[in-house]
Design a protein around this motif. Structure first.
Motif, PDB file in Angstrom:
ATOM      1  N   CYS A  10       0.855  -1.185   0.000  1.00  0.00           N
ATOM      2  CA  CYS A  10       0.000   0.000   0.000  1.00  0.00           C
ATOM      3  C   CYS A  10       0.894   1.238   0.000  1.00  0.00           C
ATOM      4  N   LEU A  49      -0.647   5.517   3.860  1.00  0.00           N
ATOM      5  CA  LEU A  49      -2.065   5.169   3.832  1.00  0.00           C
ATOM      6  C   LEU A  49      -2.707   5.251   5.210  1.00  0.00           C
ATOM      7  N   PHE A  76      -9.143  -1.554   5.105  1.00  0.00           N
ATOM      8  CA  PHE A  76      -9.194  -0.596   4.012  1.00  0.00           C
ATOM      9  C   PHE A  76     -10.628  -0.285   3.593  1.00  0.00           C
TER      10      PHE A  76
END
Length: 128
Positions: free
Chosen positions: A13, A17, A35
């Motif tokens: 990722c 993030l 997520f």
């Protein structure tokens, strides 16, 4: 599709993030980072009759024996909500066969409603 499916098991990722999610109040920084729960508008539908659950059931039926024809049939299914008609509808469908040697073949409807439109082979630049 119109639903995020990446949950808490992913292998890469963006480096920031989780900081982004925390900074914008999408995650409290505690527990497992999910997520889809952070970035889905309206949350994640985990009911056994959701599109996601029905799609998972279809895929499990073909576990170990999935091929392009089986995937095309799954994309044509109405009862699960995978093939959608109405005010919010499937706009196009694509199936890709990714081979061990790095080559690939792709099929697309190029039209809405995979239940009534043919999947046609497509050439994609860069495929072996």
């Amino acid at each position: 599709s119109n639903g995020l499916t990446i949950r808490d098991q992913f292998h890469s990722c963006s480096s920031n993030l989780m900081c982004y999610a925390k900074k914008h109040g999408l995650w409290d920084g505690e527990g497992q980072f999910d997520f889809a729960a952070c970035f889905s508008e309206g949350g994640v539908d985990e009911s056994p009759f959701s599109r996601q659950a029905c799609g998972t059931t279809h895929l499990e039926k073909h576990d170990g024996s999935m091929d392009r024809n089986a995937m095309m049939e799954i994309l044509k299914d109405h009862n699960s909500g995978i093939c959608m008609h109405g005010s919010f509808e499937t706009t196009s469908s694509m199936v890709s066969e990714l081979r061990q040697d790095g080559s690939a073949q792709h099929w697309m409807t190029g039209k809405p409603h995979p239940c009534v439109n043919e999947f046609l082979p497509q050439n994609v630049k860069g495929d072996k």
